[in-house]
Design a protein around this motif. Structure first.
Motif, PDB file in Angstrom:
ATOM      1  N   ILE A  68       0.950  -1.299  -0.030  1.00 32.74           N
ATOM      2  CA  ILE A  68      -0.002   0.049   0.167  1.00 32.74           C
ATOM      3  C   ILE A  68       0.914   1.338   0.054  1.00 32.74           C
ATOM      4  O   ILE A  68       1.805   1.387   0.849  1.00 32.74           O
ATOM      5  N   ALA A  69       0.993   2.047  -1.054  1.00 26.34           N
ATOM      6  CA  ALA A  69       1.668   3.236  -1.038  1.00 26.34           C
ATOM      7  C   ALA A  69       0.821   4.514  -0.755  1.00 26.34           C
ATOM      8  O   ALA A  69      -0.551   4.472  -0.536  1.00 26.34           O
ATOM      9  N   SER A  70       1.603   5.712  -0.577  1.00 24.68           N
ATOM     10  CA  SER A  70       1.071   6.909  -0.113  1.00 24.68           C
ATOM     11  C   SER A  70       0.200   7.000   1.154  1.00 24.68           C
ATOM     12  O   SER A  70      -0.628   7.619   1.408  1.00 24.68           O
ATOM     13  N   VAL A  71       0.834   6.257   2.272  1.00 26.92           N
ATOM     14  CA  VAL A  71       0.471   6.006   3.664  1.00 26.92           C
ATOM     15  C   VAL A  71       0.999   7.063   4.430  1.00 26.92           C
ATOM     16  O   VAL A  71       1.931   7.346   4.534  1.00 26.92           O
ATOM     17  N   LEU A  72       0.195   7.859   5.058  1.00 19.15           N
ATOM     18  CA  LEU A  72       0.351   8.933   5.846  1.00 19.15           C
ATOM     19  C   LEU A  72       0.382   8.559   7.073  1.00 19.15           C
ATOM     20  O   LEU A  72       1.259   9.315   8.267  1.00 19.15           O
ATOM     21  N   ASP A  73      -0.356   7.642   7.638  1.00 21.14           N
ATOM     22  CA  ASP A  73      -0.433   7.542   9.099  1.00 21.14           C
ATOM     23  C   ASP A  73      -1.227   6.120   9.134  1.00 21.14           C
ATOM     24  O   ASP A  73      -1.990   5.796   8.358  1.00 21.14           O
ATOM     25  N   VAL A  74      -0.917   5.255  10.312  1.00 17.42           N
ATOM     26  CA  VAL A  74      -1.288   3.722  10.700  1.00 17.42           C
ATOM     27  C   VAL A  74      -1.806   3.964  11.943  1.00 17.42           C
ATOM     28  O   VAL A  74      -1.216   4.306  12.992  1.00 17.42           O
ATOM     29  N   ARG A  75      -3.048   3.466  11.937  1.00 17.13           N
ATOM     30  CA  ARG A  75      -3.808   3.135  13.344  1.00 17.13           C
ATOM     31  C   ARG A  75      -4.263   1.809  13.522  1.00 17.13           C
ATOM     32  O   ARG A  75      -4.820   1.392  12.846  1.00 17.13           O
ATOM     33  N   SER A  76      -4.156   1.109  14.631  1.00 16.09           N
ATOM     34  CA  SER A  76      -4.727  -0.046  14.851  1.00 16.09           C
ATOM     35  C   SER A  76      -5.670  -0.177  16.115  1.00 16.09           C
ATOM     36  O   SER A  76      -5.615   0.459  17.055  1.00 16.09           O
ATOM     37  N   ARG A  77      -6.637  -1.448  16.052  1.00 16.19           N
ATOM     38  CA  ARG A  77      -7.688  -1.458  17.076  1.00 16.19           C
ATOM     39  C   ARG A  77      -7.636  -3.020  17.346  1.00 16.19           C
ATOM     40  O   ARG A  77      -7.727  -3.793  16.481  1.00 16.19           O
ATOM     41  N   ASN A  78      -7.380  -3.503  18.596  1.00 18.14           N
ATOM     42  CA  ASN A  78      -7.321  -5.050  18.816  1.00 18.14           C
ATOM     43  C   ASN A  78      -6.376  -5.822  18.029  1.00 18.14           C
ATOM     44  O   ASN A  78      -6.837  -6.877  17.904  1.00 18.14           O
ATOM     45  N   ILE A  79      -5.420  -5.221  17.839  1.00 11.41           N
ATOM     46  CA  ILE A  79      -3.960  -5.863  17.056  1.00 11.41           C
ATOM     47  C   ILE A  79      -2.843  -5.636  18.207  1.00 11.41           C
ATOM     48  O   ILE A  79      -2.371  -4.578  18.313  1.00 11.41           O
ATOM     49  N   ARG A  80      -2.259  -6.604  18.709  1.00 13.30           N
ATOM     50  CA  ARG A  80      -1.401  -6.529  19.403  1.00 13.30           C
ATOM     51  C   ARG A  80      -0.113  -6.298  19.213  1.00 13.30           C
ATOM     52  O   ARG A  80       0.450  -7.285  18.487  1.00 13.30           O
ATOM     53  N   ARG A  81       0.367  -5.049  19.193  1.00  4.99           N
ATOM     54  CA  ARG A  81       1.885  -4.671  18.870  1.00  4.99           C
ATOM     55  C   ARG A  81       2.950  -5.436  19.583  1.00  4.99           C
ATOM     56  O   ARG A  81       2.770  -5.722  20.707  1.00  4.99           O
ATOM     57  N   GLY A  82       3.922  -5.802  19.015  1.00  2.00           N
ATOM     58  CA  GLY A  82       5.079  -6.596  19.473  1.00  2.00           C
ATOM     59  C   GLY A  82       4.940  -7.952  19.562  1.00  2.00           C
ATOM     60  O   GLY A  82       5.963  -8.956  19.967  1.00  2.00           O
ATOM     61  N   ALA A  83       3.801  -8.639  19.210  1.00  2.00           N
ATOM     62  CA  ALA A  83       3.406  -9.998  19.100  1.00  2.00           C
ATOM     63  C   ALA A  83       3.650 -10.431  17.879  1.00  2.00           C
ATOM     64  O   ALA A  83       2.765 -11.111  17.060  1.00  2.00           O
ATOM     65  N   ASP A  84       4.794 -10.563  17.413  1.00  2.00           N
ATOM     66  CA  ASP A  84       5.249 -10.794  16.016  1.00  2.00           C
ATOM     67  C   ASP A  84       4.736 -12.012  15.251  1.00  2.00           C
ATOM     68  O   ASP A  84       4.449 -12.395  14.332  1.00  2.00           O
ATOM     69  N   GLU A  85       4.541 -13.195  16.449  1.00  4.34           N
ATOM     70  CA  GLU A  85       4.250 -14.412  16.073  1.00  4.34           C
ATOM     71  C   GLU A  85       2.515 -14.635  16.194  1.00  4.34           C
ATOM     72  O   GLU A  85       2.164 -15.526  15.356  1.00  4.34           O
TER      73      GLU A  85
END
Length: 148
Positions: A68-85
């Motif tokens: 996905i190109a032209s991305v200005l900002d990213v937000r998440s909900r109910n997605i655990r950051r740092g839980a790469d697995e």
């Protein structure tokens, strides 16, 4: 030697182009470690194992990449950051228009997960990057019965 499959390569530059990409990625799975946002380049990528809905009678999955190109900002909900697995299951991709041509690309995941990418314009590419392999089962969704 000729391949026994035709890899998908889809792009979306307009809202109506997004439906085939969303359909191809329905029930695709990814590990959170396969999400990558390069803020300086304004590019967000995800590596998915997608279910090959177009394979009709054969249950197959294939590795693909979504850029996905032209991305200005990213937000998440109910997605655990740092839980790469951790594994997420993509349900759909939608676009909520803002001041044309900008808006938010919304990726909905099972478990009420949501990824919102504020984009300058709609500009994404989906490309298969591997040979297909046999899937254990075909994804299915239970439907709620309406009370009417």
């Amino acid at each position: 030697m000729a391949r026994a499959f035709t890899p998908l390569r889809l792009s979306a530059l307009e809202t109506e182009d997004l439906n085939p990409v969303s359909a191809a990625l329905q029930d695709a799975v990814a590990q959170l470690g396969d999400f990558d946002y390069l803020a300086r380049a304004r590019v967000f990528t995800i590596g998915f194992n997608r279910y090959c809905w177009e394979a009709e009678q054969k249950k197959r999955r294939m590795r693909c990449g979504l850029q996905i190109a032209s991305v200005l900002d990213v937000r998440s909900r109910n997605i655990r950051r740092g839980a790469d697995e951790a594994v997420v299951n993509l349900l759909s991709i939608g676009f909520e228009a803002g001041d044309a041509p900008s808006g938010e690309l919304v990726l909905l995941f099972s478990g009420d997960g949501e990824l919102r990418l504020q984009v300058e314009c709609l500009d994404l590419v989906l490309a298969d990057v591997s040979d297909p392999w046999s899937a254990v089962s075909r994804p299915s969704h239970e439907r709620e019965e309406s009370g009417s």
